[in-house]
Write an enzyme that holds these catalytic residues in place. Structure first.
Site, PDB file in Angstrom:
ATOM      1  N   SER A 114       0.781  -0.742   0.032  1.00  0.00           N
ATOM      2  CA  SER A 114       0.528  -0.174   0.155  1.00  0.00           C
ATOM      3  C   SER A 114       1.013   1.734  -0.175  1.00  0.00           C
ATOM      4  CB  SER A 114      -0.956   0.010   0.859  1.00  0.00           C
ATOM      5  OG  SER A 114      -1.420  -1.067   0.808  1.00  0.00           O
ATOM      6  N   LYS A 123     -23.132  17.889   5.221  1.00  0.00           N
ATOM      7  CA  LYS A 123     -21.920  17.764   6.339  1.00  0.00           C
ATOM      8  C   LYS A 123     -22.145  16.567   7.678  1.00  0.00           C
ATOM      9  CE  LYS A 123     -20.015  21.038   8.297  1.00  0.00           C
ATOM     10  NZ  LYS A 123     -18.460  21.126   8.608  1.00  0.00           N
TER      11      LYS A 123
END
Length: 318
Positions: free
Chosen positions: A121, A173
């Site tokens: 990764s 949000k």
């Protein structure tokens, strides 16, 4: 022997013992100072060398490491850099910053990435910054991809009878929230974020490994590979260890007689050296029973050099 003579001898013995302790403390301080100058922070004062840094554990935005790489980049006595990696990954931003810092070094001198047990990764992202990648036959690498994880505690809150109300300026949000399942729009937003980072990662691998993008996409399904598999898929350049690294550097006109010098984080070495030196000197002067070496080292490193609490959060990472 009268009582006054015995008292005088005891007083003299106490004075001698006191000054022996003072001498021990002074020698410890002197040894620590000499180490800092000769073998610690001023390691760059040595002659021509191949610098080696070790990147292990969780990869994140590491200011100290970036500063160390900058010093290596600017030091003309450093003829090459070896980046030894043992990491399962970390944050994309941390990997990105380290990648760019290594590429800045590579603009001035050869860089070899040394994949040890695992460089997956973000660990592999960093490895691609090297001009040449060396891995072990059974090293683990790859895992090209991006993941975003978040906890979900709504079921637990329902069981204990706790609820959370909220008023937001817009539906997306503070999404996703651990207090309620993500909406389809929130999932789409997060997926777009993940895929944008994924595309950046894939493009980086394609560019650095000189591979067609569609080939990298096939490899970038999250799969991990052994060093042998990675070599077959052109994710690494060779298999081996120090000999393979030296062989590559020789093609870049970096002589095999140039020593490899570990550029470690100075703080890590300083605390260990101080505790070990203090314990050794106490034993040397006959105070080993007063403070056992291992106990003293543990006290010095875990107590005196403890630097606050640690907090780890896993967001967009590799």
């Amino acid at each position: 022997m009268d009582s006054s003579a015995i008292a005088d001898r005891r007083q003299l013995r106490r004075k001698v013992g006191f000054w022996r302790i003072v001498a021990v403390l002074l020698l410890v301080a002197l040894g620590f100072a000499l180490y800092s100058v000769a073998g610690g922070d001023l390691v760059v004062n040595r002659g021509p060398q191949i610098a080696r840094i070790k990147i292990s554990g969780l990869i994140q935005d590491d200011t100290e490491l970036l500063e160390r790489l900058k010093k290596i980049e600017d030091d003309n006595r450093v003829k090459a850099l070896i980046v030894s990696i043992s990491s399962t990954g970390g944050t994309t931003y941390g990997g990105e910053r380290i990648f760019k810092a290594i590429r800045a070094v590579a603009a001035k001198k050869p860089v070899v990435s040394d994949i040890r047990t695992v460089a997956a990764s973000a660990g592999y992202m960093i490895a691609t910054a090297g001009d040449d990648i060396v891995a072990g036959e059974t090293s683990i690498t790859g895992s090209i991809g991006v993941i975003f994880q978040y906890p979900q505690v709504k079921d637990l809150m329902d069981k204990v009878g706790v609820s959370l109300d909220e008023i937001k300026s817009a539906p997306l949000k503070a999404e996703p929230s651990p207090f309620h399942p993500a909406s389809d729009d929130a999932k789409a937003m997060i997926r777009n974020l993940v895929m944008d980072s994924y595309d950046w990662f894939v493009d980086l691998v394609a560019d650095r490994r000189k591979l067609p993008r569609d080939e990298v996409v096939k490899l970038a399904d999250g799969s991990i590979y052994t060093g042998r598999q990675a070599l077959k898929n052109k994710l690494v350049d060779s298999l081996g260890g120090d000999e393979a690294i030296r062989a590559y550097l020789d093609t870049r006109k970096v002589g095999k007689d140039i020593p490899i010098v570990d550029w470690d984080a100075s703080g890590k070495r300083s605390s260990f050296f101080f505790s070990r030196a203090a314990a050794d000197l106490l034993n040397l002067f006959g105070y080993g029973d007063l403070v056992k070496g291992e106990d003293f080292q543990k006290l010095m490193t875990e107590k005196l050099f403890l630097d606050g609490l640690l907090s780890v959060w896993q967001g967009v990472g590799h």
